[in-house]
Design a protein around this motif. Structure first.
Motif, PDB file in Angstrom:
ATOM      1  N   ALA A   1       3.385  16.746   1.315  1.00 24.56           N
ATOM      2  CA  ALA A   1       3.187  16.122   2.626  1.00 24.56           C
ATOM      3  C   ALA A   1       1.834  16.537   3.168  1.00 24.56           C
ATOM      4  O   ALA A   1       1.413  17.690   3.017  1.00 24.56           O
ATOM      5  CB  ALA A   1       4.292  16.533   3.587  1.00 24.56           C
TER       6      ALA A   1
ATOM      7  N   THR B   1       5.538  17.081  14.427  1.00 23.63           N
ATOM      8  CA  THR B   1       6.259  16.236  13.473  1.00 23.63           C
ATOM      9  C   THR B   1       7.714  16.111  13.915  1.00 23.63           C
ATOM     10  O   THR B   1       8.371  17.098  14.249  1.00 23.63           O
ATOM     11  CB  THR B   1       6.179  16.823  12.060  1.00 23.63           C
ATOM     12  OG1 THR B   1       4.803  16.825  11.642  1.00 23.63           O
ATOM     13  CG2 THR B   1       6.999  16.006  11.073  1.00 23.63           C
TER      14      THR B   1
ATOM     15  N   PHE C   1      11.304  17.373   7.172  1.00 25.44           N
ATOM     16  CA  PHE C   1       9.885  17.737   7.174  1.00 25.44           C
ATOM     17  C   PHE C   1       9.441  18.303   8.514  1.00 25.44           C
ATOM     18  O   PHE C   1       8.273  18.641   8.681  1.00 25.44           O
ATOM     19  CB  PHE C   1       9.027  16.525   6.811  1.00 25.44           C
ATOM     20  CG  PHE C   1       9.045  16.189   5.347  1.00 25.44           C
ATOM     21  CD1 PHE C   1       7.925  16.395   4.560  1.00 25.44           C
ATOM     22  CD2 PHE C   1      10.187  15.681   4.738  1.00 25.44           C
ATOM     23  CE1 PHE C   1       7.931  16.101   3.214  1.00 25.44           C
ATOM     24  CE2 PHE C   1      10.211  15.378   3.389  1.00 25.44           C
ATOM     25  CZ  PHE C   1       9.080  15.591   2.625  1.00 25.44           C
TER      26      PHE C   1
ATOM     27  N   PHE D   1       8.068   9.185   9.990  1.00 31.15           N
ATOM     28  CA  PHE D   1       6.761   9.824   9.896  1.00 31.15           C
ATOM     29  C   PHE D   1       5.754   8.987  10.688  1.00 31.15           C
ATOM     30  O   PHE D   1       5.813   7.759  10.674  1.00 31.15           O
ATOM     31  CB  PHE D   1       6.308   9.926   8.436  1.00 31.15           C
ATOM     32  CG  PHE D   1       7.154  10.866   7.613  1.00 31.15           C
ATOM     33  CD1 PHE D   1       6.846  12.212   7.544  1.00 31.15           C
ATOM     34  CD2 PHE D   1       8.246  10.396   6.908  1.00 31.15           C
ATOM     35  CE1 PHE D   1       7.613  13.080   6.797  1.00 31.15           C
ATOM     36  CE2 PHE D   1       9.035  11.252   6.154  1.00 31.15           C
ATOM     37  CZ  PHE D   1       8.717  12.601   6.094  1.00 31.15           C
TER      38      PHE D   1
ATOM     39  N   GLU E   1       0.999  11.238   9.211  1.00 32.49           N
ATOM     40  CA  GLU E   1       1.864  12.061   8.364  1.00 32.49           C
ATOM     41  C   GLU E   1       2.188  11.273   7.094  1.00 32.49           C
ATOM     42  O   GLU E   1       2.717  10.158   7.153  1.00 32.49           O
ATOM     43  CB  GLU E   1       3.147  12.424   9.119  1.00 32.49           C
ATOM     44  CG  GLU E   1       2.855  13.212  10.383  1.00 32.49           C
ATOM     45  CD  GLU E   1       4.021  13.277  11.350  1.00 32.49           C
ATOM     46  OE1 GLU E   1       3.945  14.068  12.305  1.00 32.49           O
ATOM     47  OE2 GLU E   1       4.999  12.520  11.170  1.00 32.49           O
TER      48      GLU E   1
ATOM     49  N   VAL F   1       3.620  11.160   2.942  1.00 31.01           N
ATOM     50  CA  VAL F   1       4.586  11.750   2.017  1.00 31.01           C
ATOM     51  C   VAL F   1       4.316  11.213   0.614  1.00 31.01           C
ATOM     52  O   VAL F   1       4.103  10.010   0.420  1.00 31.01           O
ATOM     53  CB  VAL F   1       6.035  11.401   2.426  1.00 31.01           C
ATOM     54  CG1 VAL F   1       7.036  12.087   1.512  1.00 31.01           C
ATOM     55  CG2 VAL F   1       6.284  11.808   3.865  1.00 31.01           C
TER      56      VAL F   1
END
Length: 445
Positions: free
Chosen positions: A190, A197, A226, A305, A310, A312
């Protein structure tokens, strides 16, 4: 007085022009309007360029200079399990240390995994490190109802698949129908995680009876969190015949692991579902999976996200049938073969996630005090014969070293041998075949 008079005359002339040239004046105003419009556009463009440059700098800083901003928590490139190949190849960067060494700063020594009891399946069903795909493309062995692309991060040669976040977006690898007993492994990464977040940001792993882009009437799910400001825990959920049986959140603080880029292992043994993050087992539910092997499809889903901030990624997905207890097979048949012991690419450094198998072998030797073993290493056909013979012998020696130094097995009970590429069990012309050929055998003497 000449200057004011001259100015007055000019002003009168201008007023006369304005008063008697209406049509011309209209054209001038139109031109002035267009000039103003273009000026406004240029101002917007400059603002956009400025913001774009700012965001670009932030991304570059997060990759090239992690930790530059106190609030930003961006991982270094983690040790990769599997590297460019599954089985006994491993990390192309060689970041994990050999057995008995403490390793470099930030890398856990292999002894940390001495109680790791995960055993990967021994019949490879699917593997993808995206080595045959181009950067910027959607991977050829996957399907989705949205989009995604392959990227590299920093100087690492490893390719990563960026998963787009969104409601009802699924990423489905071309795994054959899942059997009753199998294992799943992958690495995740990530970028852009901060204390802001969302607590609902997660990567979901789905086992489903739906082959496309729905949850299905029967499924089992694990939600990997996350969030960085609080330990959210790992949520598990299932549905059997459209009825929810289990929905719970297991206590798990994996925030540091998420930032560092963890290795995730899952074992499904009929109805039993287990999940490890690195060396720690967090989930072990005996009846999460609907019975009868009706969950045929593996899916990934990323959600909540922040778009563009952000990100992934996933790589080194390996699915293998089996994952059974090797101990009884070794005792009853006197021989087991596994491609679940992983090494760094081109070396004999054991990947620490492989210790579950070596642990089981040690338990057999501790119980069967009269048993001696021959440990035999095998490689694929890449490289020349002599180098492969040497590498396979060194890998067998490394496994012996782990048994002796980590589990205190008498070295006199262990022999080692290297066969290189001379005894293939799969097609060396395919990625899956190579993975089958890279293996370690344990044979009772």
């Amino acid at each position: 007085m000449k200057t004011p008079i001259r100015f007055l005359r000019q002003l009168i002339s201008f007023l006369l022009i304005v008063g008697f040239a209406t049509q011309v004046n209209g054209q001038i105003l139109k031109k002035l309007g267009k000039v103003a419009e273009r000026a406004a556009e240029r101002t917007v463009e400059r603002r956009v360029d400025s913001e774009t440059s700012k965001k670009t700098d932030e991304v570059l800083d997060s990759i090239l200079e992690p930790g530059k901003k106190e609030e930003q928590q961006v991982p270094q490139i983690p040790p990769m399990d599997g590297g460019n190949d599954p089985g006994t190849t491993g990390n192309p960067q060689g970041t994990n240390s050999p057995v008995g060494n403490g390793g470099s700063s930030g890398v856990k020594p292999i002894e940390v995994y001495s109680k790791f009891d995960y055993v990967p399946g021994d019949k490879l069903l699917f593997f993808d490190d995206f080595s045959n795909d181009f950067i910027g493309d959607f991977p050829s062995k996957w399907n989705t109802n949205a989009g995604g692309e392959l990227v590299t991060i920093g100087d690492s040669p490893q390719k990563w698949f960026e998963l787009k976040s969104g409601y009802n977006i699924y990423f489905i690898p071309d795994v054959p129908k899942l059997p009753e007993e199998y294992t799943i492994e992958f690495n995740i990464m990530a970028l852009g995680l901060t204390k802001r977040t969302s607590s609902t940001a997660h990567l979901r792993v789905d086992l489903s009876d739906d082959q496309k882009f729905k949850e299905g009437g029967n499924f089992a799910q694990a939600h990997i969190p996350f969030c960085q400001y609080s330990p959210i825990g790992i949520t598990i959920e299932n549905r059997i015949n459209n009825k929810r049986e289990i929905y719970s959140t297991v206590k798990a603080d994996i925030r540091n692991e998420i930032v560092d880029g963890p290795h995730v292992s899952i074992a499904v043994n009929k109805e039993r579902f287990r999940l490890w993050v690195n060396e720690v087992k967090y989930i072990d539910v005996p009846r999460l999976v609907p019975s009868g092997s009706i969950l045929s499809t593996l899916k990934f889903h990323a959600n909540n996200f922040k778009d563009g901030e952000e990100r992934v990624f996933i790589t080194n997905l390996k699915v293998a049938e089996g994952g059974l207890d090797l101990r009884q097979k070794l005792i009853s048949e006197g021989k087991v073969s596994t491609n679940g012991i992983l090494f760094d690419s081109g070396s004999a450094n054991i990947q620490p996630q492989s210790m579950g198998i070596i642990l089981q072998i040690s338990q057999v030797l501790q119980q069967e005090s009269g048993m001696n073993l021959n440990i035999i290493g095998h490689t694929d056909a890449d490289g020349d014969d002599a180098s492969n013979i040497q590498l396979s012998k060194e890998r067998a020696d490394a496994v012996k070293k782990a048994l002796v130094e980590v589990y205190n097995i008498d070295p006199n009970r262990l022999r080692t041998d290297g066969r290189g590429e001379s005894e293939p069990v799969g097609d060396n012309g395919t990625l899956d075949g190579k993975a089958q050929n890279r293996r370690v055998e344990f044979v009772k003497q």
